[in-house]
Structures are given as C-alpha cells and as structure tokens.
Scaffold this active site. Structure first.
Site, mmCIF file in Angstrom:
data_model
loop_
_atom_site.group_PDB
_atom_site.id
_atom_site.type_symbol
_atom_site.label_atom_id
_atom_site.label_comp_id
_atom_site.label_asym_id
_atom_site.label_seq_id
_atom_site.Cartn_x
_atom_site.Cartn_y
_atom_site.Cartn_z
ATOM 1 N N LEU A 139 -47.728 -55.475 102.291
ATOM 2 C CA LEU A 139 -47.236 -54.392 101.445
ATOM 3 C C LEU A 139 -46.012 -54.917 100.707
ATOM 4 O O LEU A 139 -45.264 -55.735 101.250
ATOM 5 C CB LEU A 139 -46.849 -53.161 102.277
ATOM 6 N N ASP A 140 -45.804 -54.444 99.488
ATOM 7 C CA ASP A 140 -44.617 -54.860 98.748
ATOM 8 C C ASP A 140 -43.357 -54.450 99.508
ATOM 9 O O ASP A 140 -43.371 -53.500 100.308
ATOM 10 C CB ASP A 140 -44.597 -54.214 97.357
ATOM 11 N N LYS A 141 -42.272 -55.134 99.230
ATOM 12 C CA LYS A 141 -41.003 -54.892 99.921
ATOM 13 C C LYS A 141 -40.639 -53.410 99.960
ATOM 14 O O LYS A 141 -40.231 -52.885 101.006
ATOM 15 C CB LYS A 141 -39.888 -55.680 99.229
#
Length: 325
Positions: A139-141
């Site tokens: 997942l993106d940051k």
C-alpha cells in the site's frame, strides 16, 4: 547457489522468459525477483546468457536459472505499533496506518513496516528479497487499510498466485473531488512511470494493463465517496485512474491534483470548505477496507473489513455539513 534446469514444452512456446520461470513448480520465487535475476545475468537459454525478461522462449530450449544464496537481512527490528487484525503461524493481516512506508529502499532503512515486522515475528518469507521479507503486496505510504504478510515461502507463493490470478478480493473506499460519470464503471487504462517525473505514475501506452472497477457510494456538492475494486494492482493505480481518466483526484492527494482541485468555483464558501477538508484529511483519502483470500495452507476462506481512520470520517462529515448549509 541453487540451479534450476527445465526444457520448454510445446504448450509453453512463446511465453516471456519471466512468465515461463514463474509457472515452474520447483521455482518458488516472485516474478519481480525472477525479473531481477534475469536482468543480472542469472539465466541462460541453451547455454547463452539472456538478460531480457521479455525474451520469448521456444519449445525445446533448455533454461537454466541460478538463484544466489540468500543474503542475511541486515535491518534493525523496531518497536512500531501495528494493528494486527489476524495472525497465525503462516501469515498476518495488518490494518496499516498512514505514514508507514512498507519496506526499506535507498537510504531509507528504518521506520518501515518491515522493521516493525522483524521486531514482531521470528520468521518472514524471503521470496521478495532481503529488503522486503514477508511483503506480498504493498500500500502507498499514506494509504490506510488492510494488507497481508507471509511468514513462510509456501504461504507467500500461494498468496502471490491468488493475486496474479485476480481471485483476491480487494475493495477500497475513497473521497474524491468531483463526481465521476457515469456513477459506476470500469476503467481499463495502462499505468506506467511518468516520462517526465519518475516519482509519479500516469496512464501511458507503454505501461502495464491496469483495471479498476468503481461505483459512487455518496454524492456531495462537488465531491464524492467512491468504492473501487481492483482487478490489477499497479503502483498508484486508483489514484491515477480516478484523476487521469475521470477528472476526480482523491482528496488531499498532492501528487495527482487532490490538494489543489480544479473546476470548483472560487467563492468564499467553497474556499473555506476545500481548506477545511484538506486540513482534516491530511493525506490522500484512500482506504483498503476489505481484503479476502483463501488461506494457502489451511484452505480457509478469509475475509476482513476495517472502517476508515478518524481523519477520513472527519473529512466526510465536513462534506456532509456543507450539504446542509
């Protein structure tokens, strides 16, 4: 060093080299790692080195893959709070908080999910390499929500196969500026690196196929809450598709237009609303709410659901109040 030898069968003729190696039963490596091995000269075809993952194999060719001995993980365990939704001896499901980078890269060697996992677990799968133990998908940051982590290679391979065969249930909810038309649809547009900015992705013809199914759940004055279901899992896929293909950047997504929304009349009321929503959100409004898959070892059907974080709910309440003004 391990060596894997195989001969291309007639039914495998024409496959990409990386695709061919991934489907071999005795090779338990991820496609990304196999591609890296190919590029680094660890694969030969009929005794000749091949360094292009896209090389097309032919029936009767002998393929030899060299897998280097694992490099010890030289990362420090860190005590970072994790919201663990499920755990057994084979895998974990985590409800990821915003701001948490998934794995070390470049000069970033601390404060990541991997550092936290090393402190929590005695064992993690090594298929994804020394800097990404246990990481099956990302997942993106600043994206929150559910993701799975593998503790052993059998589990890792099983989960990866489900992802590649598109049988994993992944449902996201997002807050976006504007309302996509139609209210429900399927976006099929290739996603790849932006040619002018390597830190961003975009819809580019040379990119990989990316498919997002979306549905509008709620409509506000000039924003919406959207459900997105993934058929593929490209980097920044939902963010790029909603912004580029629907003109609906996710709220507070600074990379793709969500922190400076266009097409909203510049009235005092609108400016106040936009400023309030961006302040309450603080990061892109994207949450992985539902995750479902088959346990690779036990065969159990597992499905998890987690409500979005407080900032998501606060931003949505501000949009709701605006409708009552």
């Amino acid at each position: 060093m391990e060596y894997f030898r195989s001969v291309v069968e007639q039914g495998e003729h024409g496959l990409r080299l990386d695709s061919y190696l991934v489907i071999q039963d005795d090779i338990e490596q991820s496609r990304s790692y196999i591609s890296t091995l190919i590029s680094n000269g660890h694969v030969s075809v009929d005794d000749s080195p091949v360094t292009k993952p896209a090389f097309n194999v032919k029936a009767g060719q002998e393929i030899v893959l060299e897998v280097p001995d694992p490099v010890p993980i030289n990362l420090s365990p860190e005590s970072i709070d994790l919201d663990i939704v499920f755990e057994d001896e084979h895998l974990l499901v985590i409800n990821k908080q915003t701001g948490l980078v998934i794995h070390p890269s470049g000069t970033c060697r601390s404060g990541t999910l991997v550092n936290a996992l090393l402190a929590h677990c005695d064992n993690l799968s090594g298929i994804s390499g020394e800097l990404r133990p246990g990481i099956v998908h990302r997942l993106d940051k600043d994206t929150t929500g559910l993701m799975m982590v593998a503790k052993d290679n059998v589990t890792h391979r099983g989960l990866s196969l489900q992802l590649s065969s598109r049988t994993v249930k992944r449902r996201y909810i997002a807050l976006a500026w504007h309302i996509p038309k139609p209210d429900e649809g399927r976006i099929d547009a290739p996603v790849g690196r932006d040619l002018n900015n390597r830190q961003m992705m975009g819809v580019v013809q040379a990119g990989k196929r990316a498919v997002t199914n979306y549905r509008v759940l709620r409509k506000f004055r000039f924003s919406s809450m959207i459900e997105c279901r993934l058929e593929t899992g490209r980097t920044h896929q939902i963010r790029v598709h909603m912004s580029s293909e629907k003109g609906c950047p996710l709220i507070a997504d600074s990379k793709y237009g969500g922190s400076n929304p266009k097409g909203i009349a510049s009235t005092a009321r609108n400016r106040e609303l936009v400023d309030d929503v961006l302040r309450l959100a603080g990061h892109q409004m994207l949450h992985a709410e539902t995750l479902g898959f088959i346990h690779p070892v036990t065969g159990a059907e597992l499905e998890f659901n987690e409500a979005p974080p407080l900032e998501f709910r606060l931003a949505m309440r501000r949009l709701e109040r605006d409708m009552d003004d």
